[in-house]
Each structure stands twice: as structure tokens, then as C-alpha cells.
Design an enzyme around this catalytic site. Structure first.
Site, mmCIF file in Angstrom:
data_model
loop_
_atom_site.group_PDB
_atom_site.id
_atom_site.type_symbol
_atom_site.label_atom_id
_atom_site.label_comp_id
_atom_site.label_asym_id
_atom_site.label_seq_id
_atom_site.Cartn_x
_atom_site.Cartn_y
_atom_site.Cartn_z
ATOM 1 N N ILE A 464 0.839 -1.203 0.000
ATOM 2 C CA ILE A 464 0.000 0.000 0.000
ATOM 3 C C ILE A 464 0.874 1.253 0.000
ATOM 4 C CG2 ILE A 464 -1.940 -1.178 1.077
ATOM 5 C CD1 ILE A 464 -1.174 0.121 3.747
ATOM 6 N N ASN A 586 14.759 -2.703 5.170
ATOM 7 C CA ASN A 586 15.205 -1.853 4.067
ATOM 8 C C ASN A 586 15.218 -0.411 4.576
ATOM 9 O OD1 ASN A 586 15.084 -0.009 1.825
ATOM 10 N ND2 ASN A 586 14.595 -1.730 0.481
ATOM 11 N N PRO A 587 16.408 0.099 4.917
ATOM 12 C CA PRO A 587 16.477 1.433 5.542
ATOM 13 C C PRO A 587 15.803 2.533 4.726
ATOM 14 C CG PRO A 587 18.563 0.296 5.781
ATOM 15 C CD PRO A 587 17.705 -0.573 4.891
ATOM 16 N N LYS A 656 10.033 -5.486 13.915
ATOM 17 C CA LYS A 656 8.784 -4.996 14.507
ATOM 18 C C LYS A 656 8.123 -4.122 13.434
ATOM 19 C CE LYS A 656 10.614 -4.883 19.250
ATOM 20 N NZ LYS A 656 10.953 -4.019 20.423
ATOM 21 N N GLU A 660 3.168 2.352 11.474
ATOM 22 C CA GLU A 660 2.275 3.217 12.236
ATOM 23 C C GLU A 660 2.948 3.988 13.367
ATOM 24 O OE1 GLU A 660 -1.885 1.242 12.364
ATOM 25 O OE2 GLU A 660 -0.518 -0.383 11.863
#
Lengths: 694, 328
Positions: A464, A586-587, A656, A660
Site C-alpha cells: 500500500i 530496508n532502511p 517490529k 504506524e
């Protein structure tokens, strides 16, 4: 403890694999999918908040050239299930909220459909409506549970005694506004019904979630419903569950077999049909000892739900995790109103629920004469306060310390209103962030080897805008022990193995765990030299980690706020967050998620506010000119960092969720900084200039 | 979409005749009209496209000053070297309005004639006297944070949304109009109306009157000017309060001053009372405050915009202060 993957592809920053397609306009979004000779649906919505439809006259609409059908409560086919009242499209003559769909017009062109929709005459016998949320309503009720399946109320110790023994008490009420999800891509569905099979091109956070809802509503077996959604232009929760437009598109398609029906919502329609974040009223009580330790902590949260379907935001839940205090309680109460049903919006619960408490923490720190960073550190719990479980990892203190160092916090004069620069009062503030590590059951992944060296990894996951196309392939590469480029990922289609929804920041944990399990099963079965066509499909393994550990991400956000002396204008020249989110896959993409969340938090703090007109019962600033979202000029400098965190319990990647947490705590940090700048404590969002102009 | 006819005007007279005959609406940039058509707020049966009329020039007038054609785009006008040199407040006002994309299309005439963004005016499911005379005003007892504090009526409390028009009001601009009876001029400050009991009439123009240009008179030497806009976010928002100020101070005495306010009334609000207080007085903080308070003495804030009164006062005072004591 899980067997952690060795990172080779993980930790690198490949660019989004679908980036070129998106920037060249060739990535097919739901309404762009090439279908043959489509027709177009347009909605007719209720203009009263409560009533009964007494007649629908479709004569003039049907007389328009190019109009194919008009579905109304009088002629719409009965649905197999109306259990989800939100999806019970055109099944009743009752009007439950303003904006409810009362008819759908299908025509050969969108222009014709739109015009014909304006010719449908719906007579509604209006009934008195009630849309006013307030803390003093006599009919506030306790829901059975709140979103996420959490207990409605909790209590421990003796709150009154805890407050009585405190040297300093904060007892304040904080409010957050009504917010509407505004993904850039409006919700859209293209539906084709042929031979009792339904094909949906939908903009959704979960193809299988949409399939389940649609299949159940129409009484179809799920295999007959095919949902395709390779790209989604943002969702923020509003595309996490199926909404009524998907049902209406399917219903129209059923009426016109073999003809593709396109239904795209307008921005205005999104303000009543796809969910929103409930306004909240939060009474927060904190007691602090003379040396700055919490003796008592209580959050009593009030929100709203629609009368026809319940949604209970878990606003007080984060307070159960954050700080140690011997005496505590949390409660949730709801007002059932004649409004559209609220739903998920980025970090439901945590986002509004960390506003009141984190501002109250600032107020109590000041009362105790302590630096707000130090005050938080002093109230760090050893185990999760309410569950008593140890944390799988908890690095809030490290985030606070690292954030303070990067932000230059140590030079701060705590006196409010002490700094002024060229007509602007300047202040800085801090707040904590948290978000749980959620794991959604039900995913499966298939891995198939194609000689000489390609691994096709299939799972019906969603991207998304979060970067799943790229990051899930990185995980697969490490799980298989191959290069990122050797993995061909397929997602966004119900023909692929089942996947859980992209919600609750659970995507990478759930899909990643599943892909890792599939890769391990593949290697176990076929070894390192598989034959062409070898494949295996496995389900996400069970994990008991959450029985033994409290698993959450944490963070600290620091804001600099300027308030203009003459005009009260509020600006945030600098926002800095440091997060502890386990391993970062993925930084580049992670930074985008965290900066995006913080930006949305800034937008909530300064601008966003859905204006409900209680007389009419709807949000009247229902477009992007009047519903203000932060512009580029409002976010000159947003920085996100993370600390190295090793968590062997969350999942095999050690990750983690990061989608959000960025929005959690931002508004509190900004409000705290505005207080530091001006000495004026704002407890009601948004932080507009009228709070400050004198 | 409501069906409508589209015609392209060949010349000014033809456009006006077409409008007089059919009640057509003129289509220039379309950035407001087309929006309103989509919302159902406006439903012209005929659109007369004036984009190809020769009204897109900016020319210097023989006696000084500038003539700005009606279809000059906002972005072009803001970037015009003479505007930037001689009328920097106009440039500032233009650039503080809308977004880059909108300014590229929006025209000078259309900017003047854009309609209010009152939430209720734009929402056909609610009463609005401006949209549907006699239906009532939803804003007076509704959400009216953006609305008027000066010159409103019991029938309408909407504000004019333009930034450009506020700067032009302070510049004493003149609007050139071509109507069925031929050409005429209207002072810009007389173009827009107060709502009174006819809030559906935004301006003194009739439907077939076409704005062809705006004349900007030259500013006397030694005059300074500014445009300042206060809004709810840093970009892409209508003014809560804006001020256009043209000031000529000599020997610490105000020789000439022109103040126009945006975001406070149904029209660009020329602050003539404040100007009267200031003219001929020595520059001082007390005089500035006295002027601002005189202008706002009749302010009648609504339930949601009381803050606009102190805000307007502070913006007027700080604008005067900044210009009067600006380093030369």
C-alpha cells in the site's frame, strides 16, 4: 526464541522495484486496470442523517440515453448476509447516516452516470438525528471489548489512594478531533460478474480480506471471488476492510453479466463511506511523588461509534504498556450516534491514545520540576505494567537518550516563553511513541524454483505504498540464501496463497514469517540444488512468543515549534524521531514509513480537523482544499533515526512493525513544544493560531 | 455532469453578445468555474471560451502604470519583470494564492470573479443564500472560522477568497469592462459588493459584462508596499486575514497610505478609516494601533472567528511597523 535469519539482502536499501512503473504512470491501480468496454457506476447519497426512504423515482434517470440500470432499496437483489451492517447495501429503507448510499446508477460513461444520479428522486421521511459527541452524555456505554480484542476496562491497586498520596497531580481532559483518511488514490473497484464468478480489481489493503467479505455478503464460496490489487495508492486503514462501494460495484456487475463495472469514489464521498478516526475525549489523571515517580495513572477515554455498527477505538490501551505506576485504571466509553461508522486510521488506539497521556506527562514533569526526558526515564517499567510480562525488548530509554543527543536537548532552558527569535517564540518538546508487534494469523506462501536460478515466491500480500514488493523479496532472498535479484515475488492477487491484511503494522511480521517458513521447508525438502518446478507451500507457523513476552516498538519524538508573536501562526521547523523497531529490513523504505508517519502526526497536530455540522450530520469540509493536510512548506525538516535493536522473539527476521509508530506521539511532542514556546497549554487539537493570538 | 454547450469566442464583442443572448458563462482558466460545475454549484447551459481572445498582454501605459489583460495567467503576472519591480506586493499576493498548478491556469479576470469558498456555498446539500437566494445562511450558525467580520449581513457572511484582488484594491486599480452597452471602467474597490440582502450578487457586473483588463496606476516615488497573508497552513490555504499595504512616509510623517484587507469581508476591504487616522500623522506604534482599532471598531465576529479581530489588528499594526521603519 526464534531462529533469526542471517541478514544479507536485509539491511540493504534497494529501491522500490515498482518505482519506475509508478513514476511513468504504467502501474495499474484499481481503476486503471484494462478491461473491455466498461460501464460506470455513480452513487446517490442520503442528504439527511436519519430517516426512512418512502419512495425512489428513477424514471428520469432511466430515460437518459446511456443509462443501463438504477439499483435502489426497492429493486436491489437481497444479499446473502447482512451481518456486517456497513456492507448491507440497499437492503433496507432506513437511513442511518448522512451520506448513506440510497441508489447506484450505471451508465455507459461516468458523465452520464453522474448526471443521471442527480435525476434520481429519493424521498426520505426525516427523523430527528443525534450526532453530538460529548463527555456528559447520559447514554455513554461500555463496549464488550475494544478494537484489537482488548479489554474495555482495566484497574489495578487503588486509584484514589494513589492520587491522594501524590505530591503532584495532573487531572486534565484532552481531546483529539475527527480525522478522515485521505489516501491519494480514492477507493475504487472494477467488478466483472460472469458465470457466478466475480472478478474485482480493488484498491485494498488485503485481497483475501476483501474476498472474504464480498463472498460472505453475496453467499458465494470464496473460490468464486477473484480479487486483484497489485498497487494501492495509500490506505492508512481506510482500505483495510471492505467498504460498501465494493459491494455496490459487485451488485451492479451482477445486474449486467459479463460487463465490467467501474466505481470510483470522489474525495467528498470518502468522507462518509470509508471510515474515519473517531474524535476522542480523554480524561487523564497522573499522580507523581516528590521525586518524580508515578503513584497513579488513569486514562478514561470516550469515543463515538455509529448506531448501526459498532467500532470501539482502543484509545486507553497504550497507557497499559507505557509507564510504571502502582495504582492505575483505563476505561473506554462510547456514544452511539447517527454518524458513519468510524474505522481504522493509521495507529488506531495508539495515535489518539498517546496524545492525552504524553501531554499529561509533560505537565507532570513540569509540576515535579523535572526534565521531561528524565521524568519518562524515571518511570520506565521493568515489565509490562498491566500484563506483568517481560518485554521481548524495550528501548524507550535509549530512544529518548539518542534523540536528546541528536536534537541538542541538553542546552534547553526549561522556562516556558523564554526564547524569541525575529518575531517568533521558540520552544522544544518531547513525547514517547509506541506500537505493538502484531502478528495476524492465516497467511500461506508458495515457493517454486525455475531453473537455472529463479525462485518465485507467492503470497497474496499487499503493497500500500509501504514497499512490500521490495522488502518481502529481500526477506525471501535471505531465507533462501540467494540474491535479492533471484527472487520473483508475486503479491496482490487471491489466486496466490492466502495472506493477512496489511494492517496493524503486521504485514512484514506475518508475511515475512510465512515466507521464511516456506523457504526453510523448501530447502529441507529440496536442498540447495532443487530441480526445475520444485515447489512447496506452507502456512505461517504458530508462535507462542506473545504468551511469554510483551512485544512492542518504542520511540521518542522531539519537536521544535515556533509561534508568531503577532499572528499566533504555528510552525514546526524541526521534527526528529528515534525509534527502536527491531531489525530494519530496508532502511530507505523504513525511513519513508517513519518520516511519513511523523509528517501525518504533524498534520494531525497543526491542521487536520473534520468539521462535523451537527445540524446536518455530516463533515462539511470534505475536500483537500478545506480539510487541511500538511503541505511541503509545513514540513521543512523531518528526520527519522533508529537504534540497533536485537529482538529474537518477534519473528525470524527480528523485525517490529514500522508503518504506524511514526504517527504516535508526534502531536503531543508538538503541543509540548508549543507550551515551552509560549507558556500556553493547548489540550484540544488542532493547534491552530487562535489558541495563541492575543 | 450536467450537459452544456461550449463555444469559442472570436472577439470580445462576440463573446459579450453570446453571453447576453444565452446567459452563457465565460470560461477562462476554469480553475474555479469547472470546480463549481462538478460540485453542482454552477450549471451554465453555455460556456463561452475566452482563452483565445487577445486579452493576454501586459503593457506599460503611456502615463505610467500597467495594463494587465484579463487572460494573463496568475503565474505569468507574478513573474512579470515590471510587476516584480514596480508592484512587488502584487507579485507576493499572487504567489501566496492557490498552488503552482492552479496559478499556471488561473487568469486575472477569473481571479477577480472567483467565488467564495464558504463550505456551505460549495455543498449543494445545505442551504445557502448566495447559491440559492432565500434558502438561508448555513454559515451564520455553522462552521464560520473563515468567514467575515466586517460588512456582512444576516443573509451572508462569506468572504472573497482572492489574494490578488486585495493587492489590487490597495493599488487603486481600475477594471476595464466590456458589456452589451460597450466598454466602461469600474474602480476595483467598487467591483465587488457587500452581501446585503442580495448575496447572490458578488459584483456590480451583469452576466454579460466581460472584464477585459485591469489598469494599475503608477506608485509615487518613495512608496513602499507589502502583502502579508496569515493562514492555517504554510501554503495552499485561503487567508484568515491578509493585508496589502502601500505606504509613503516622509520625515516620519505618513504622506500617503492605502490598506486593503483580505479574509475579513465579502470583498477586498479597503481600510479607509485606518487610512484616515494615519494620513498626516507621525509614525508611531500608538498611531498604528489607533488606526487598526478604528478600522475594526465595527467588526462583528461570528461564533467561530472572534480571533480574527485581534489577528487583523496585529497584522495591520505589524505591517505598518515593518514598512515605516524598514531600512531604506
Amino acid at each position: 526464541m526464534t531462529d533469526l535469519l542471517r541478514p544479507r539482502a536485509m539491511g540493504r536499501s534497494p529501491r522500490r522495484v515498482e518505482g519506475p512503473a509508478k513514476v511513468t504512470g504504467t502501474a495499474p491501480y484499481a481503476s486503471d486496470q484494462p478491461v473491455h468496454d466498461p460501464v460506470h457506476a455513480w452513487l446517490v447519497q442520503a442528504e439527511v442523517a436519519r430517516g426512512v426512504v418512502t419512495s425512489v423515482d428513477t424514471g428520469r434517470a432511466l430515460a437518459e440515453e446511456g443509462v443501463l440500470t438504477v439499483l435502489t432499496p426497492d429493486n436491489a437483489p437481497r444479499l446473502a448476509s447482512t451481518e456486517d451492517a456497513e456492507l448491507a447495501a440497499l437492503q433496507s429503507h432506513d437511513v442511518d447516516f448522512r451520506g448513506q448510499v440510497l441508489a447506484v446508477v450505471v451508465a455507459r460513461t461516468p458523465e452520464t452516470a453522474r448526471h443521471a444520479a442527480s435525476l434520481v428522486r429519493v424521498v426520505v421521511e426525516q427523523r430527528p438525528h443525534d450526532v453530538r459527541l460529548s463527555g456528559d452524555r447520559a447514554d455513554l456505554y461500555a463496549p464488550e471489548q475494544v478494537n484489537g480484542g482488548f479489554e474495555t476496562d482495566t484497574a489495578e491497586g487503588d486509584l484514589a489512594a494513589g492520587l491522594a498520596q501524590a505530591a503532584h497531580v495532573v487531572d486534565r481532559t484532552y481531546t483529539t478531533a475527527w480525522y478522515n483518511n485521505n489516501p491519494l488514490e480514492p477507493h475504487a473497484t472494477t467488478a466483472v460478474w460472469s458465470d457466478e464468478n466475480l472478478l474485482l480489481y480493488d484498491s485494498t489493503q488485503g485481497v483475501h480480506t476483501t474476498r472474504e467479505a464480498v463472498a460472505e455478503t453475496f453467499g458465494l464460496s470464496p473460490e468464486r471471488v477473484h480479487v486483484i490489487s497489485p498497487h494501492v495508492g495509500g490506505g492508512f486503514g481506510a482500505k483495510g476492510t471492505a467498504h460498501v462501494h465494493a459491494i455496490l460495484a459487485a451488485m451492479a456487475a451482477r445486474a449486467l453479466p459479463d460487463v465490467p463495472v467501474k466505481l470510483a469514489l470522489t474525495r467528498q464521498q470518502m468522507y462518509s463511506l470509508v471510515g474515519y478516526r473517531t474524535p476522542t475525549i480523554q480524561r487523564v489523571r497522573l499522580g507523581g511523588s516528590a521525586d518524580g515517580r508515578l503513584t497513579a495513572l488513569a486514562v478514561d477515554a470516550i469515543g463515538q461509534t455509529s448506531r448501526f455498527k459498532e467500532f470501539a477505538e482502543q484509545t486507553a490501551v497504550p497507557a497499559r504498556t507505557m509507564y510504571a505506576a502502582p495504582h492505575r485504571r483505563t476505561t473506554h466509553r462510547l456514544a452511539a450516534l447517527d454518524v458513519p461508522v468510524p474505522a481504522w486510521m493509521r495507529a488506531p488506539g495508539e495515535c489518539p491514545g498517546m496524545f492525552g497521556p504524553e501531554v499529561a506527562m509533560d505537565e507532570l514533569a513540569i509540576a515535579c520540576g523535572l526534565d521531561p526526558v528524565e521524568f519518562r526515564v524515571r518511570n520506565e517499567p521493568e515489565v509490562e505494567p498491566e500484563s506483568g510480562k517481560p518485554f521481548s525488548s524495550r528501548n524507550l530509554v535509549a530512544c529518548l537518550r539518542e534523540g536528546a543527543r541528536r536534537f541538542g536537548w541538553s542546552h534547553r532552558d526549561p522556562t516556558p516563553g523564554a526564547r524569541q527569535e525575529s518575531g517568533w517564540r521558540v520552544g522544544t518538546g518531547v513525547a514517547a511513541s509506541t506500537y505493538p508487534v502484531n502478528r495476524s494469523p492465516g497467511s500461506e506462501a508458495n515457493i517454486r524454483f525455475t531453473a537455472p536460478g529463479r525462485y518465485r515466491v507467492e503470497i497474496g500480500a499487499a503493497d500500500i505504498g509501504t514497499g512490500t514488493w521490495t522488502s518481502l523479496a529481500q526477506i525471501a532472498a535471505d531465507a533462501l540464501g540467494v540474491d535479492h535479484g533471484d527472487v520473483e515475488l508475486r503479491i496482490g492477487d487471491t489466486r496466490l496463497p492466502k495472506a493477512s491484511v496489511a494492517g496493524g503494522s503486521s504485514g512484514i511480521t506475518s508475511w515475512g514469517s510465512t515466507v521464511v517458513a516456506a523457504a526453510r521447508a523448501f530447502r529441507e525438502k529440496f536442498g540447495d540444488r532443487p530441480d526445475d518446478g520444485d515447489e512447496t507451500c506452507v502456512a505461517m507457523p504458530e508462535s507462542s512468543a506473545s504468551d511469554d513476552y510483551a512485544m512492542h516498538a518504542f520511540g521518542a519524538q522531539f519537536a521544535e515549534v515556533r509561534v508568531h508573536v503577532d499572528t499566533g501562526e504555528v510552525r514546526v521547523p524541526r521534527l526528529l524521531g528515534v525509534f527502536a523497531v527491531g531489525r530494519v529490513v530496508n532502511p530507505r523504505l523504513a525511513r519513508s514509513q517513519l518520516v511519513g508517519g511523523m509528517t501525518m502526526g504533524l498534520s494531525m497536530a497543526l491542521h487536520e480537523h473534520s468539521l462535523l455540522d451537527e445540524r446536518f450530520g455530516h463533515v462539511v469540509n470534505h475536500d483537500l482544499a478545506e480539510y487541511h493536510i500538511a503541505t511541503n512548506s509545513d514540513v521543512p525538516d523531518v528526520e527519522a533515526h533508529w537504534i540497533e535493536e536485537h529482538d529474537p522473539h518477534t519473528n525470524p527476521m527480528g523485525t517490529k512493525g514500522i508503518g504506524e509508530i511514526g504517527i504516535v506521539g508526534t502531536a503531543a511532542a508538538i503541543v509540548n513544544a508549543a507550551h515551552h514556546a509560549t507558556g500556553i497549554r493547548v489540550r484540544d487539537l488542532p493547534l491552530t493560531l487562535d489558541h495563541f493570538v492575543r | 455532469m450536467i450537459p452544456f454547450d461550449y463555444r469559442r469566442a472570436a472577439d470580445v464583442e462576440g463573446a459579450v453578445a453570446e453571453a447576453a443572448r444565452t446567459g452563457a458563462a465565460f470560461l477562462a482558466g476554469g480553475t474555479n468555474l469547472v470546480d463549481r460545475m462538478k460540485l453542482g454549484v454552477s450549471a451554465p447551459e453555455v460556456l463561452v471560451d475566452i482563452n483565445r481572445l487577445p486579452l493576454d498582454g501586459v503593457e506599460e501605459l503611456p502615463g505610467g502604470g500597467l495594463r494587465v489583460g484579463a487572460t494573463v495567467r496568475n503565474s505569468d503576472l507574478a513573474a512579470h519583470p515590471v510587476v516584480r519591480r514596480d508592484y512587488p506586493l502584487l507579485s507576493r499576493a499572487l504567489l501566496s494564492g492557490a498552488s503552482g498548478q492552479l496559478r499556471t491556469l488561473a487568469t486575472t479576470g477569473g481571479n477577480l470573479l472567483q467565488r467564495t469558498r464558504c463550505l456551505y456555498f460549495q455543498d449543494t446539500s445545505t442551504p445557502c443564500n448566495k447559491r440559492e437566494p432565500g434558502s438561508g445562511c448555513s454559515a451564520i450558525d455553522g462552521h464560520n472560522r473563515q468567514h467575515a467580520i466586517l460588512g456582512a449581513s444576516e443573509h451572508c457572511v462569506a468572504v472573497h477568497p482572492s489574494d490578488m484582488a486585495v493587492a489590487m484594491a490597495a493599488l487603486d486599480a481600475t477594471v476595464l469592462v466590456h458589456g452589451p452597452g460597450g466598454p466602461r471602467t469600474v474602480p476595483l474597490t467598487d467591483l465587488h459588493r457587500l452581501p446585503g440582502d442580495e448575496p447572490h450578487r458578488d459584483t456590480v457586473l451583469s452576466a454579460a459584462d466581460l472584464i477585459t483588463a485591469v489598469d494599475l496606476p503608477p506608485l509615487p516615488r518613495g512608496t513602499r508596499s507589502l502583502y502579508r497573508k496569515v493562514r492555517d497552513r504554510a501554503s495552499y490555504a485561503f487567508a484568515l486575514v491578509s493585508v496589502a499595504l502601500v505606504l509613503h512616509v516622509d520625515d516620519d510623517v505618513v504622506r500617503d497610505v492605502r490598506i486593503a484587507l483580505g479574509g475579513v469581508a465579502h470583498k477586498p476591504w479597503r481600510a479607509r478609516r485606518a487610512e484616515g487616522v494615519l494620513r498626516g500623522r507621525p509614525v508611531s506604534a500608538d498611531v498604528f494601533l489607533e488606526a487598526a482599532e478604528a478600522e475594526l471598531a465595527d467588526a462583528r465576529p461570528l461564533s467561530g472567528n472572534a480571533f480574527k479581530v485581534p489577528l487583523a489588528r496585529n497584522v495591520i499594526v505589524s505591517a505598518l511597523r515593518d514598512l515605516a521603519w524598514e531600512e531604506r
